[in-house]
Motif scaffolding. Structure first.
Motif, short mmCIF file in Angstrom:
data_model
loop_
_atom_site.label_atom_id
_atom_site.label_comp_id
_atom_site.label_asym_id
_atom_site.label_seq_id
_atom_site.Cartn_x
_atom_site.Cartn_y
_atom_site.Cartn_z
N ASP A 1 51.35 76.96 36.80
CA ASP A 1 50.36 78.24 35.66
C ASP A 1 50.76 78.39 34.84
OD1 ASP A 1 48.23 80.23 35.50
OD2 ASP A 1 49.77 81.67 35.84
N VAL A 2 52.59 77.81 34.21
CA VAL A 2 52.35 78.40 32.91
C VAL A 2 52.32 77.05 32.32
CG1 VAL A 2 53.99 79.81 33.23
CG2 VAL A 2 54.82 77.88 33.71
N VAL A 3 52.24 75.92 33.21
CA VAL A 3 52.34 74.44 32.36
C VAL A 3 51.00 73.70 32.75
CG1 VAL A 3 54.69 73.78 32.45
CG2 VAL A 3 53.77 72.83 33.98
N SER A 4 50.02 74.24 33.12
CA SER A 4 48.92 73.29 32.96
C SER A 4 48.13 73.61 32.25
CB SER A 4 48.15 74.45 34.02
OG SER A 4 47.55 75.75 33.65
N GLY A 5 47.37 72.92 31.61
CA GLY A 5 47.24 72.51 30.19
C GLY A 5 47.56 70.74 30.16
N LYS A 6 47.30 69.75 29.29
CA LYS A 6 47.23 68.54 29.06
C LYS A 6 48.22 68.94 28.15
CE LYS A 6 45.87 64.35 26.90
NZ LYS A 6 44.59 63.43 26.77
N TRP A 7 48.54 69.21 27.77
CA TRP A 7 49.47 68.94 26.41
C TRP A 7 51.30 70.31 26.07
CZ3 TRP A 7 48.99 65.48 23.49
CH2 TRP A 7 47.64 64.95 23.45
N LYS A 8 50.79 71.49 27.50
CA LYS A 8 52.06 72.02 27.10
C LYS A 8 53.30 71.77 27.61
CE LYS A 8 49.96 76.18 28.43
NZ LYS A 8 49.47 77.51 29.63
N GLY A 9 53.33 70.87 28.64
CA GLY A 9 54.60 69.84 29.31
C GLY A 9 54.70 69.01 27.97
N LEU A 10 54.03 68.66 27.76
CA LEU A 10 54.36 67.46 26.17
C LEU A 10 55.49 68.50 24.83
CD1 LEU A 10 51.52 64.91 26.00
CD2 LEU A 10 53.90 64.60 26.74
N ILE A 11 54.25 69.42 25.00
CA ILE A 11 54.96 70.68 24.03
C ILE A 11 56.31 71.22 24.01
CG2 ILE A 11 55.07 72.98 23.30
CD1 ILE A 11 51.28 72.84 23.09
N LEU A 12 56.55 70.93 25.59
CA LEU A 12 58.32 71.32 26.26
C LEU A 12 58.83 70.09 25.74
CD1 LEU A 12 57.22 73.34 28.78
CD2 LEU A 12 57.82 74.53 27.45
#
Length: 122
Positions: free
Chosen positions: A19-30
């Motif tokens: 739920d907190v990392v959903s979306g194409k870019w969130k993991g890459l931002i982290l």
């Protein structure tokens, strides 16, 4: 704009984490913040080829709301804003590391294409 509240309870821990990392870019931002510790908006955007300003802004706000990213505004002219990981963000990155290892192995095994990033980004 705040995210809409979740409509129901979490089914399991994986559900809550995704739920907190959903979306194409969130993991890459982290990943980008982990690799460089502190980044300004333009530096993040350069490190994430293809992300729009709108999407980066939205994901940064959501990550901040979820307590994973710290946003610091420096009282300067022009204003300087820097982003970094919180302790929760760092712990999430540690938890995501095995998933990244799995993905790297899959890319290698399947011969999948990967992006070539500029040296100052990689």
């Amino acid at each position: 704009m705040a995210r809409a509240p979740r409509s129901g309870p979490y089914v399991c821990g994986i559900d809550a984490a995704l739920d907190v990392v959903s979306g194409k870019w969130k993991g890459l931002i982290l990943w980008e913040l982990h690799a460089h510790r502190v980044r300004r908006f333009a530096e993040l955007r350069r490190g994430l080829p293809g992300v729009s300003e709108k999407m980066l802004t939205q994901h940064l706000r959501e990550l901040e709301e979820d307590g994973l990213v710290h946003r610091e505004v420096h009282a300067e002219v022009p204003p300087r804003v820097e982003y970094s990981l919180t302790e929760d963000g760092r712990s999430l990155n540690r938890a995501l590391a095995p998933l990244g290892d799995w993905g790297t192995e899959r890319v290698r095994r399947e011969g999948l294409a990967t992006a070539t990033l500029p040296e100052d980004v990689a």
